[in-house]
Design a protein around this motif. Structure first.
Motif, PDB file in Angstrom:
ATOM      1  N   PHE A 140       0.865  -1.178   0.000  1.00 57.31           N
ATOM      2  CA  PHE A 140       0.000   0.000   0.000  1.00 57.31           C
ATOM      3  C   PHE A 140       0.901   1.227   0.000  1.00 57.31           C
ATOM      4  O   PHE A 140       1.738   1.392   0.888  1.00 57.31           O
ATOM      5  CB  PHE A 140      -0.895   0.002   1.239  1.00 57.31           C
ATOM      6  N   ALA A 141       0.774   2.057  -1.022  1.00 53.96           N
ATOM      7  CA  ALA A 141       1.597   3.261  -1.143  1.00 53.96           C
ATOM      8  C   ALA A 141       0.738   4.497  -0.939  1.00 53.96           C
ATOM      9  O   ALA A 141      -0.376   4.588  -1.463  1.00 53.96           O
ATOM     10  CB  ALA A 141       2.259   3.315  -2.515  1.00 53.96           C
ATOM     11  N   TYR A 142       1.252   5.432  -0.168  1.00 56.32           N
ATOM     12  CA  TYR A 142       0.581   6.714   0.075  1.00 56.32           C
ATOM     13  C   TYR A 142       1.605   7.816  -0.137  1.00 56.32           C
ATOM     14  O   TYR A 142       2.749   7.723   0.313  1.00 56.32           O
ATOM     15  CB  TYR A 142       0.051   6.798   1.507  1.00 56.32           C
ATOM     16  N   LEU A 143       1.200   8.860  -0.858  1.00 54.26           N
ATOM     17  CA  LEU A 143       2.052  10.025  -0.995  1.00 54.26           C
ATOM     18  C   LEU A 143       1.212  11.260  -1.240  1.00 54.26           C
ATOM     19  O   LEU A 143       0.044  11.172  -1.614  1.00 54.26           O
ATOM     20  CB  LEU A 143       3.081   9.854  -2.110  1.00 54.26           C
ATOM     21  N   GLU A 144       1.830  12.373  -1.006  1.00 51.60           N
ATOM     22  CA  GLU A 144       1.222  13.660  -1.295  1.00 51.60           C
ATOM     23  C   GLU A 144       2.031  14.295  -2.411  1.00 51.60           C
ATOM     24  O   GLU A 144       3.260  14.215  -2.413  1.00 51.60           O
ATOM     25  CB  GLU A 144       1.221  14.530  -0.042  1.00 51.60           C
ATOM     26  N   VAL A 145       1.336  14.878  -3.378  1.00 49.45           N
ATOM     27  CA  VAL A 145       1.997  15.481  -4.527  1.00 49.45           C
ATOM     28  C   VAL A 145       1.502  16.906  -4.731  1.00 49.45           C
ATOM     29  O   VAL A 145       0.378  17.237  -4.366  1.00 49.45           O
ATOM     30  CB  VAL A 145       1.775  14.645  -5.819  1.00 49.45           C
ATOM     31  N   GLU A 146       2.360  17.709  -5.316  1.00 44.55           N
ATOM     32  CA  GLU A 146       1.976  19.083  -5.620  1.00 44.55           C
ATOM     33  C   GLU A 146       0.902  19.102  -6.694  1.00 44.55           C
ATOM     34  O   GLU A 146      -0.035  19.891  -6.630  1.00 44.55           O
ATOM     35  CB  GLU A 146       3.210  19.879  -6.036  1.00 44.55           C
ATOM     36  N   SER A 147       1.048  18.225  -7.698  1.00 41.36           N
ATOM     37  CA  SER A 147       0.013  18.052  -8.716  1.00 41.36           C
ATOM     38  C   SER A 147       0.202  16.672  -9.326  1.00 41.36           C
ATOM     39  O   SER A 147       1.332  16.230  -9.545  1.00 41.36           O
ATOM     40  CB  SER A 147       0.075  19.142  -9.790  1.00 41.36           C
TER      41      SER A 147
END
Length: 104
Positions: free
Chosen positions: A53-60
């Motif tokens: 399970f991968a989670y990340l936050e991105v600028e766009s």
């Protein structure tokens, strides 16, 4: 900031190697992730099913998606291919998850 999550699939018997390779993430790959707007990137493993399970936050999302065309990302995918279920281009087989709840 946009939150993203997905699942990927680790081949049986490669848990330790998968972790070791990420513990020694190439500096060029880390920089590419940052250059493409990735923050707070975590990967978790279900030991019973070998689902990642991968989670990340991105600028766009659009900016982040451009990482797939970089040479370092293609090299990383080839490096990880023996450990994971992959597509023909060595990218990990993955399914994007739909957000249904968020508590800030």
């Amino acid at each position: 900031m946009e939150r993203m999550a997905s699942v990927m699939y680790l081949k049986d018997g490669f848990t330790e190697e998968y972790k070791a390779r990420h513990d020694e993430l190439w500096p060029e790959m880390e920089q590419a992730l940052k250059d493409h707007g990735a923050h707070n990137y975590s990967i978790f493993l279900d030991d019973n099913t070998h689902v990642l399970f991968a989670y990340l936050e991105v600028e766009s999302r659009e900016k982040y998606d451009e990482i797939a065309s970089t040479e370092i990302c293609k090299k990383w995918w080839a490096y990880m291919e023996p450990l994971m279920e992959t597509n023909e281009d060595n990218s990990p087989v993955s399914k994007n998850l739909t957000p249904v709840f968020y508590l800030a």
